[in-house]
Design a protein around this motif. Structure first.
Motif, PDB file in Angstrom:
ATOM      1  N   GLY A  17       0.684  -1.144  -0.047  1.00 19.01           N
ATOM      2  CA  GLY A  17      -0.200  -0.010  -0.124  1.00 19.01           C
ATOM      3  C   GLY A  17       0.854   1.132  -0.105  1.00 19.01           C
ATOM      4  N   THR A  18       0.262   2.397  -0.106  1.00 19.18           N
ATOM      5  CA  THR A  18       0.884   3.722  -0.082  1.00 19.18           C
ATOM      6  C   THR A  18       0.572   4.578   1.100  1.00 19.18           C
ATOM      7  OG1 THR A  18      -0.855   4.681  -1.374  1.00 19.18           O
ATOM      8  CG2 THR A  18       0.799   3.758  -2.490  1.00 19.18           C
ATOM      9  N   GLN A  19       1.366   5.252   1.787  1.00 12.17           N
ATOM     10  CA  GLN A  19       1.270   6.005   2.708  1.00 12.17           C
ATOM     11  C   GLN A  19       1.577   7.592   2.371  1.00 12.17           C
ATOM     12  OE1 GLN A  19       3.843   3.389   2.616  1.00 12.17           O
ATOM     13  NE2 GLN A  19       2.061   2.163   3.151  1.00 12.17           N
ATOM     14  N   PRO A  20       0.681   8.315   3.135  1.00 11.02           N
ATOM     15  CA  PRO A  20       0.712   9.959   2.953  1.00 11.02           C
ATOM     16  C   PRO A  20       2.224  10.561   3.028  1.00 11.02           C
ATOM     17  CG  PRO A  20      -0.542   9.544   5.141  1.00 11.02           C
ATOM     18  CD  PRO A  20      -0.043   8.012   4.099  1.00 11.02           C
ATOM     19  N   ALA A  21       2.437  11.507   2.274  1.00 15.11           N
ATOM     20  CA  ALA A  21       3.846  11.917   2.145  1.00 15.11           C
ATOM     21  C   ALA A  21       3.768  12.933   3.533  1.00 15.11           C
ATOM     22  CB  ALA A  21       4.000  12.923   1.218  1.00 15.11           C
ATOM     23  N   PRO A  22       5.113  13.094   4.180  1.00 15.59           N
ATOM     24  CA  PRO A  22       4.969  13.742   5.463  1.00 15.59           C
ATOM     25  C   PRO A  22       4.902  15.223   5.167  1.00 15.59           C
ATOM     26  CG  PRO A  22       7.121  13.141   4.878  1.00 15.59           C
ATOM     27  CD  PRO A  22       6.299  12.283   3.905  1.00 15.59           C
ATOM     28  N   PRO A  23       4.634  16.164   6.197  1.00 18.63           N
ATOM     29  CA  PRO A  23       4.598  17.763   5.921  1.00 18.63           C
ATOM     30  C   PRO A  23       5.750  18.103   5.123  1.00 18.63           C
ATOM     31  CG  PRO A  23       4.022  17.067   8.060  1.00 18.63           C
ATOM     32  CD  PRO A  23       4.398  15.859   7.645  1.00 18.63           C
ATOM     33  N   TRP A  24       5.626  19.141   4.426  1.00 17.91           N
ATOM     34  CA  TRP A  24       6.743  19.827   3.566  1.00 17.91           C
ATOM     35  C   TRP A  24       7.987  20.087   4.532  1.00 17.91           C
ATOM     36  CZ3 TRP A  24       8.460  24.825   4.821  1.00 17.91           C
ATOM     37  CH2 TRP A  24       7.504  25.381   5.349  1.00 17.91           C
ATOM     38  N   TRP A  25       7.560  20.699   5.751  1.00 18.10           N
ATOM     39  CA  TRP A  25       8.626  21.191   6.645  1.00 18.10           C
ATOM     40  C   TRP A  25       9.268  19.977   7.065  1.00 18.10           C
ATOM     41  CZ3 TRP A  25       8.371  19.218  11.525  1.00 18.10           C
ATOM     42  CH2 TRP A  25       7.148  18.694  11.640  1.00 18.10           C
ATOM     43  N   LEU A  26       8.861  18.986   7.272  1.00 18.42           N
ATOM     44  CA  LEU A  26       9.485  17.456   7.752  1.00 18.42           C
ATOM     45  C   LEU A  26      10.432  17.202   6.899  1.00 18.42           C
ATOM     46  CD1 LEU A  26       9.889  15.933  10.414  1.00 18.42           C
ATOM     47  CD2 LEU A  26       8.218  14.575   9.205  1.00 18.42           C
ATOM     48  N   VAL A  27      10.048  17.266   5.521  1.00 14.59           N
ATOM     49  CA  VAL A  27      11.033  16.855   4.517  1.00 14.59           C
ATOM     50  C   VAL A  27      12.332  17.640   4.404  1.00 14.59           C
ATOM     51  CG1 VAL A  27      11.192  16.652   1.916  1.00 14.59           C
ATOM     52  CG2 VAL A  27       9.100  15.798   3.151  1.00 14.59           C
ATOM     53  N   ILE A  28      12.001  18.956   4.707  1.00 17.66           N
ATOM     54  CA  ILE A  28      13.165  19.776   4.601  1.00 17.66           C
ATOM     55  C   ILE A  28      14.009  19.731   5.711  1.00 17.66           C
ATOM     56  CG2 ILE A  28      13.809  22.372   4.537  1.00 17.66           C
ATOM     57  CD1 ILE A  28      11.245  22.728   2.894  1.00 17.66           C
ATOM     58  N   LEU A  29      13.394  19.604   7.168  1.00 23.36           N
ATOM     59  CA  LEU A  29      14.096  19.514   8.089  1.00 23.36           C
ATOM     60  C   LEU A  29      14.942  18.235   8.277  1.00 23.36           C
ATOM     61  CD1 LEU A  29      14.426  20.408  11.166  1.00 23.36           C
ATOM     62  CD2 LEU A  29      12.617  18.981  11.898  1.00 23.36           C
ATOM     63  N   VAL A  30      14.521  17.168   7.747  1.00 22.05           N
ATOM     64  CA  VAL A  30      15.387  15.914   7.806  1.00 22.05           C
ATOM     65  C   VAL A  30      16.578  15.984   6.722  1.00 22.05           C
ATOM     66  CG1 VAL A  30      13.379  14.362   9.033  1.00 22.05           C
ATOM     67  CG2 VAL A  30      13.737  14.528   6.368  1.00 22.05           C
ATOM     68  N   GLY A  31      16.215  16.620   5.679  1.00 24.11           N
ATOM     69  CA  GLY A  31      17.120  16.826   4.520  1.00 24.11           C
ATOM     70  C   GLY A  31      18.168  17.595   5.281  1.00 24.11           C
ATOM     71  N   LEU A  32      18.166  18.506   5.939  1.00 25.81           N
ATOM     72  CA  LEU A  32      19.061  19.258   6.494  1.00 25.81           C
ATOM     73  C   LEU A  32      19.632  18.829   7.605  1.00 25.81           C
ATOM     74  CD1 LEU A  32      17.207  23.080   6.866  1.00 25.81           C
ATOM     75  CD2 LEU A  32      19.063  22.194   5.286  1.00 25.81           C
ATOM     76  N   LEU A  33      19.152  18.012   8.355  1.00 23.27           N
ATOM     77  CA  LEU A  33      19.757  16.990   9.404  1.00 23.27           C
ATOM     78  C   LEU A  33      20.626  16.246   8.588  1.00 23.27           C
ATOM     79  CD1 LEU A  33      19.966  16.224  12.346  1.00 23.27           C
ATOM     80  CD2 LEU A  33      17.976  14.504  11.957  1.00 23.27           C
ATOM     81  N   ALA A  34      20.101  15.333   7.703  1.00 24.78           N
ATOM     82  CA  ALA A  34      21.002  14.465   6.888  1.00 24.78           C
ATOM     83  C   ALA A  34      22.424  15.452   6.374  1.00 24.78           C
ATOM     84  CB  ALA A  34      20.526  13.827   5.904  1.00 24.78           C
ATOM     85  N   LEU A  35      22.422  16.601   5.774  1.00 22.78           N
ATOM     86  CA  LEU A  35      23.334  17.106   5.319  1.00 22.78           C
ATOM     87  C   LEU A  35      24.218  17.656   6.508  1.00 22.78           C
ATOM     88  CD1 LEU A  35      24.829  18.765   3.027  1.00 22.78           C
ATOM     89  CD2 LEU A  35      23.404  20.718   3.488  1.00 22.78           C
ATOM     90  N   GLY A  36      23.686  18.029   7.765  1.00 23.22           N
ATOM     91  CA  GLY A  36      24.638  18.374   8.769  1.00 23.22           C
ATOM     92  C   GLY A  36      25.390  17.261   9.337  1.00 23.22           C
ATOM     93  N   THR A  37      24.591  16.003   9.173  1.00 19.70           N
ATOM     94  CA  THR A  37      25.478  14.654   9.408  1.00 19.70           C
ATOM     95  C   THR A  37      26.484  14.437   8.609  1.00 19.70           C
ATOM     96  OG1 THR A  37      23.199  13.768  10.409  1.00 19.70           O
ATOM     97  CG2 THR A  37      25.122  12.327   9.968  1.00 19.70           C
ATOM     98  N   VAL A  38      26.450  14.676   7.519  1.00 20.81           N
ATOM     99  CA  VAL A  38      27.598  14.430   6.459  1.00 20.81           C
ATOM    100  C   VAL A  38      28.749  15.470   6.785  1.00 20.81           C
ATOM    101  CG1 VAL A  38      28.349  14.308   4.118  1.00 20.81           C
ATOM    102  CG2 VAL A  38      25.867  13.189   4.922  1.00 20.81           C
ATOM    103  N   LEU A  39      28.338  16.604   7.036  1.00 23.50           N
ATOM    104  CA  LEU A  39      29.297  17.770   7.182  1.00 23.50           C
ATOM    105  C   LEU A  39      30.060  17.858   8.453  1.00 23.50           C
ATOM    106  CD1 LEU A  39      27.428  20.824   5.374  1.00 23.50           C
ATOM    107  CD2 LEU A  39      29.181  19.201   4.364  1.00 23.50           C
ATOM    108  N   HIS A  40      29.461  17.343   9.454  1.00 21.90           N
ATOM    109  CA  HIS A  40      29.788  17.438  10.987  1.00 21.90           C
ATOM    110  C   HIS A  40      30.758  15.942  11.129  1.00 21.90           C
ATOM    111  CE1 HIS A  40      29.819  17.082  15.252  1.00 21.90           C
ATOM    112  NE2 HIS A  40      30.202  18.353  15.314  1.00 21.90           N
TER     113      HIS A  40
END
Length: 251
Positions: A17-40
């Motif tokens: 089955g399919t699941q609803p996409a998360p809120p736009w702000w959550l997608v951006i937030l976890v993207g920034l968190l992932a980028l920070g993890t790589v850079l730190h």
């Protein structure tokens, strides 16, 4: 028996089955968190184990697909790893096996991004579990087994116990991380190669140099290929993961 059948049906429905996409702000937030993890630096040294798992898993998968005999995989605490396979020491099978390591993390991140863009959050998480389970069978050292088990336990815990929003956040974080993280090991690879060449090392053992030995194509060309695939996957995966502009708040 009916209960077992019903449970199996529910699980199948969850996977397909399919699941609803998360809120736009959550997608951006976890993207920034992932980028920070790589850079730190300190965080990267821990999170890089995930990239190593994907890297060595790629070597192992292609070794099997090309008919080589897989002897085992070892993961080390310095985030390095080694995959041992037997077969012809030359030819297409060996070339594709050597290529697969640095190509797997970005392409896996791109696959995850495609699944998430299609709303297949649960399928993406359980597909990750299946890959980790298959890899665990071939691990040949304690640190490697612990690394894969811990990673699998986290994925299983989120996919089985967490609510839809947390599952979506974790899945998007994993996809973003693989896409962002794929470039840094290639940069580190070329830095190490440059240091070894300046020191006039007689033995360059990286994947790029093994490929140069196997094909006659310079190692730097293979590094360029790895970078191109990583950046291309990041660009395409970023488009797939980016929130729909209709969901963004109006200015």
């Amino acid at each position: 028996m009916d209960v077992i059948i019903a449970s199996g049906t529910d699980l199948f429905d969850r996977l397909t089955g399919t699941q609803p996409a998360p809120p736009w702000w959550l997608v951006i937030l976890v993207g920034l968190l992932a980028l920070g993890t790589v850079l730190h630096g300190r965080t990267w040294r821990i999170a890089r184990n995930v990239v190593t798992i994907a890297h060595e898993g790629g070597h192992a998968l292609i070794a099997l697909v090309t008919g080589r005999k897989l002897d085992g995989i070892k993961l080390h605490s310095d985030t390095s790893g080694v995959t041992v396979s037997r077969g012809k020491p030359h030819g297409p099978g060996m070339v594709f096996t050597a290529m697969a390591g640095y190509l797997t993390p970005p392409l896996l991140g791109l696959l995850f991004a495609a699944l998430l863009a299609a709303g297949r959050i649960t399928l993406m998480l359980w597909f990750s579990l299946a890959l980790l389970g298959a890899m665990l069978v071939m691990i040949r050292n304690v640190y490697g087994a612990v690394s894969v088990l811990v990673t699998g336990a986290v994925v299983f815990g989120v996919s089985w116990l967490a609510g839809p929003t947390l599952q979506a956040a974790f899945a998007y974080l994993a996809a973003w991380f693989l896409l962002f993280a794929a470039t840094r090991p290639v940069i580190e690879l070329q830095r190490t190669r440059a240091q070894q060449m300046r020191a006039r090392s007689m033995y360059l053992s990286s994947d790029a140099d093994q490929l140069a030995h196997l094909t006659g194509v310079p190692g730097l060309t293979w590094v360029a290929l790895f970078i191109a695939v990583a950046l291309g996957s990041l660009a395409l995966g970023g488009l797939l993961l980016a929130p729909d502009t209709a969901s963004l708040p109006g200015l």
